[in-house]
Scaffold this active site. Structure first.
Site, PDB file in Angstrom:
ATOM      1  N   CYS A   1     -35.052 -81.799  76.286  1.00  0.00           N
ATOM      2  CA  CYS A   1     -36.061 -82.623  76.978  1.00  0.00           C
ATOM      3  C   CYS A   1     -35.314 -83.755  77.678  1.00  0.00           C
ATOM      4  O   CYS A   1     -34.109 -83.647  77.929  1.00  0.00           O
ATOM      5  CB  CYS A   1     -37.139 -83.121  76.019  1.00  0.00           C
ATOM      6  SG  CYS A   1     -36.568 -84.245  74.732  1.00  0.00           S
TER       7      CYS A   1
ATOM      8  N   ASN B   1     -34.470 -86.650  74.176  1.00  0.00           N
ATOM      9  CA  ASN B   1     -34.091 -86.066  72.883  1.00  0.00           C
ATOM     10  C   ASN B   1     -34.575 -86.917  71.697  1.00  0.00           C
ATOM     11  O   ASN B   1     -33.957 -86.942  70.644  1.00  0.00           O
ATOM     12  CB  ASN B   1     -32.579 -85.817  72.788  1.00  0.00           C
ATOM     13  CG  ASN B   1     -32.145 -84.915  71.620  1.00  0.00           C
ATOM     14  OD1 ASN B   1     -31.027 -85.018  71.134  1.00  0.00           O
ATOM     15  ND2 ASN B   1     -32.996 -84.039  71.161  1.00  0.00           N
TER      16      ASN B   1
ATOM     17  N   CYS C   1     -38.366 -87.221  71.398  1.00  0.00           N
ATOM     18  CA  CYS C   1     -39.761 -86.811  71.158  1.00  0.00           C
ATOM     19  C   CYS C   1     -39.891 -85.284  71.127  1.00  0.00           C
ATOM     20  O   CYS C   1     -39.949 -84.672  70.064  1.00  0.00           O
ATOM     21  CB  CYS C   1     -40.700 -87.397  72.208  1.00  0.00           C
ATOM     22  SG  CYS C   1     -40.796 -89.205  72.191  1.00  0.00           S
ATOM     23  N   ARG C   2     -39.938 -84.662  72.309  1.00  0.00           N
ATOM     24  CA  ARG C   2     -40.291 -83.236  72.365  1.00  0.00           C
ATOM     25  C   ARG C   2     -39.220 -82.307  71.799  1.00  0.00           C
ATOM     26  O   ARG C   2     -39.533 -81.404  71.009  1.00  0.00           O
ATOM     27  CB  ARG C   2     -40.606 -82.836  73.816  1.00  0.00           C
ATOM     28  CG  ARG C   2     -41.852 -83.476  74.356  1.00  0.00           C
ATOM     29  CD  ARG C   2     -41.939 -83.353  75.858  1.00  0.00           C
ATOM     30  NE  ARG C   2     -40.910 -84.143  76.516  1.00  0.00           N
ATOM     31  CZ  ARG C   2     -40.671 -84.150  77.815  1.00  0.00           C
ATOM     32  NH1 ARG C   2     -41.383 -83.374  78.601  1.00  0.00           N
ATOM     33  NH2 ARG C   2     -39.734 -84.921  78.329  1.00  0.00           N
ATOM     34  N   SER C   3     -37.959 -82.489  72.221  1.00  0.00           N
ATOM     35  CA  SER C   3     -36.962 -81.490  71.798  1.00  0.00           C
ATOM     36  C   SER C   3     -36.611 -81.570  70.311  1.00  0.00           C
ATOM     37  O   SER C   3     -36.403 -80.519  69.692  1.00  0.00           O
ATOM     38  CB  SER C   3     -35.719 -81.499  72.686  1.00  0.00           C
ATOM     39  OG  SER C   3     -35.047 -82.727  72.646  1.00  0.00           O
TER      40      SER C   3
ATOM     41  N   ASP D   1     -44.822 -85.020  78.345  1.00  0.00           N
ATOM     42  CA  ASP D   1     -44.045 -86.061  77.678  1.00  0.00           C
ATOM     43  C   ASP D   1     -44.995 -87.013  76.937  1.00  0.00           C
ATOM     44  O   ASP D   1     -45.817 -87.675  77.563  1.00  0.00           O
ATOM     45  CB  ASP D   1     -43.260 -86.826  78.754  1.00  0.00           C
ATOM     46  CG  ASP D   1     -42.269 -87.803  78.150  1.00  0.00           C
ATOM     47  OD1 ASP D   1     -42.368 -88.069  76.934  1.00  0.00           O
ATOM     48  OD2 ASP D   1     -41.409 -88.283  78.897  1.00  0.00           O
TER      49      ASP D   1
HETATM   50  P1  4NP Z   1     -38.621 -86.966  75.327  1.00  0.00           P
HETATM   51  O1  4NP Z   1     -39.468 -88.280  75.645  1.00  0.00           O
HETATM   52  O2  4NP Z   1     -37.974 -86.553  76.617  1.00  0.00           O
HETATM   53  O3  4NP Z   1     -39.671 -86.000  74.879  1.00  0.00           O
HETATM   54  O4  4NP Z   1     -37.635 -87.354  74.243  1.00  0.00           O
HETATM   55  C1  4NP Z   1     -38.931 -89.415  76.244  1.00  0.00           C
HETATM   56  C2  4NP Z   1     -38.226 -90.318  75.492  1.00  0.00           C
HETATM   57  C3  4NP Z   1     -37.735 -91.455  76.086  1.00  0.00           C
HETATM   58  C4  4NP Z   1     -37.953 -91.691  77.425  1.00  0.00           C
HETATM   59  C5  4NP Z   1     -38.652 -90.767  78.180  1.00  0.00           C
HETATM   60  C6  4NP Z   1     -39.139 -89.623  77.592  1.00  0.00           C
HETATM   61  N1  4NP Z   1     -37.467 -92.870  78.030  1.00  0.00           N
HETATM   62  O5  4NP Z   1     -37.757 -93.095  79.209  1.00  0.00           O
HETATM   63  O6  4NP Z   1     -36.775 -93.663  77.372  1.00  0.00           O
END
Ligand code: 4NP
Length: 156
Positions: free
Chosen positions: A11, A14, A16-18, A127
């Site tokens: 993702c 790294n 939340c989703r992955s 997201d």
């Molecule tokens: P992820 O979510 O891609 O599912 O881990 C996010 C985590 C952090 C951020 C964006 C998306 N960020 O902008 O810091």
């Protein structure tokens, strides 16, 4: 000798989703006696070294799955050779990973994780970072379905 499939979940951050995808797929594969190796990473490195987002941890904990030990890392070009299945969460992740690929064999490994979801309108894992617990729940359920279909397709 059978080669253990190596799966990489990708993702943006790294956190939340992955890592949720890593936990969901690991549990589903273990439950189905399908030996695999699973890791996850982000296309970005801003959260490298961090544990998963507290909401992601809580959502998973409520299902009996502990992802608190996972630590974020950024994707590395060598991942494209090491892993057999590179499953990305959304179309931007897809473009970002493809831009790192140096040959067609690497490109062929990269798929949207929801290619394994039977509902065609569900193509991207949204997201949840700026969302609420309900958004993490939705992510969990999408990934749970995708894991089931992945196992049906790839377990020998
Ligand atoms: P992820 O979510 O891609 O599912 O881990 C996010 C985590 C952090 C951020 C964006 C998306 N960020 O902008 O810091």
């Amino acid at each position: 000798m059978e080669i253990k499939p190596k799966i990489l979940m990708v993702c943006l951050g790294n956190i939340c989703r992955s890592p949720m995808a890593e936990g969901v797929f690991r549990h589903a594969c273990e439950s189905n006696v399908f030996p695999v190796e699973i890791d996850s990473c982000g296309t970005g490195g801003w959260h490298s070294g961090e544990a998963p987002d507290k909401r992601a941890q809580r959502c998973m904990q409520e299902k009996g799955l502990d992802i608190s030990h996972l630590r974020a890392r950024q994707i590395h070009k060598s991942d494209l050779d090491i892993f057999h299945h590179i499953l990305v969460m959304d179309k931007q992740n897809y473009l970002d990973v493809l831009s790192l690929c140096e040959n067609q064999e690497q490109k062929n490994k990269v798929k949207l994780v929801l290619d394994y979801h039977p509902e065609a309108e569900k193509s991207e894992v949204p997201d949840p970072y700026y969302g609420e617990m309900a958004d993490f729940e939705e992510v969990y359920h999408m990934l749970e379905t995708a894991a089931k279909v992945f196992i049906e397709k790839h377990k020998a």
